[in-house]
Design an enzyme around this catalytic site. Structure first.
Site, PDB file in Angstrom:
ATOM      1  N   CYS A  33     115.380 -90.927   0.087  1.00 15.32           N
ATOM      2  CA  CYS A  33     116.986 -90.159   0.284  1.00 15.32           C
ATOM      3  C   CYS A  33     117.464 -90.640   0.727  1.00 15.32           C
ATOM      4  O   CYS A  33     119.055 -90.575   0.775  1.00 15.32           O
ATOM      5  CB  CYS A  33     116.655 -88.676  -0.110  1.00 15.32           C
ATOM      6  SG  CYS A  33     115.758 -87.886   1.469  1.00 15.32           S
ATOM      7  N   CYS A 102     110.284 -82.978   1.099  1.00 15.52           N
ATOM      8  CA  CYS A 102     111.137 -83.289   1.859  1.00 15.52           C
ATOM      9  C   CYS A 102     110.258 -83.114   3.222  1.00 15.52           C
ATOM     10  O   CYS A 102     110.497 -82.987   4.447  1.00 15.52           O
ATOM     11  CB  CYS A 102     112.307 -81.875   1.666  1.00 15.52           C
ATOM     12  SG  CYS A 102     112.718 -82.559   0.151  1.00 15.52           S
TER      13      CYS A 102
HETATM   14 FE1  FES Z   1     116.150 -85.909   1.336  1.00 14.69          FE
HETATM   15 FE2  FES Z   1     114.808 -83.693   1.067  1.00 14.69          FE
HETATM   16  S1  FES Z   1     116.224 -84.686  -0.737  1.00 14.69           S
HETATM   17  S2  FES Z   1     115.076 -84.961   2.701  1.00 14.69           S
END
Ligand code: FES
Length: 127
Positions: A33, A102
């Site tokens: 992400c 995450c």
């Molecule tokens: Fe990036 Fe949670 S979406 S760490």
């Protein structure tokens, strides 16, 4: 979808900030992400006496960063190193499956800070 504990640590994160004279610093990014976490530790007599973080990321990343600082504080370096992302998620009373990645960020940042501390400690004792 998020536990009350996740929401608590997201809206009121503990130990946010930096440590100017940190003994170890870890910075990691999540390839999935692009979120980033940086974590500072202060170590005295092999015990983590202070820990701070800054996370540029999603709510779950902030909550896991916050809870891992509480989990690591007061632990020996080796004990803190053993904290897994699974334990972080359990401490938060669970994370949605899509958010489990995450929790890696927090565990990896702590591991990186400990590794940095060990490298610095080794070079200090060698000099
Ligand atoms: Fe990036 Fe949670 S979406 S760490």
């Amino acid at each position: 979808m998020y536990s009350d504990k996740v929401m608590d640590h997201f809206t009121n994160p503990r130990n946010v900030g930096e440590i100017a004279d940190a003994d170890g610093i870890g910075e990691v990014g999540n390839a999935r992400c692009g979120d980033i976490m940086k974590l500072w530790i202060k170590v005295d007599n092999d015990v983590i006496t202070d820990i701070k973080f800054k996370t540029f990321g999603c709510g779950a990343a902030i909550a896991t960063s916050s809870i891992i600082t509480e989990m690591a504080m007061g632990k020996t370096v080796s004990e803190a190193e053993g904290i897994t992302n699974q334990q972080v998620a359990e401490e938060l009373h669970g994370l949605p499956a899509v958010k489990m990645h995450c929790s890696n960020l927090a565990a990896e940042a702590l591991g990186a800070a400990i590794q940095d501390y060990r490298t610095k400690a080794a070079s200090n004792s060698a000099s």
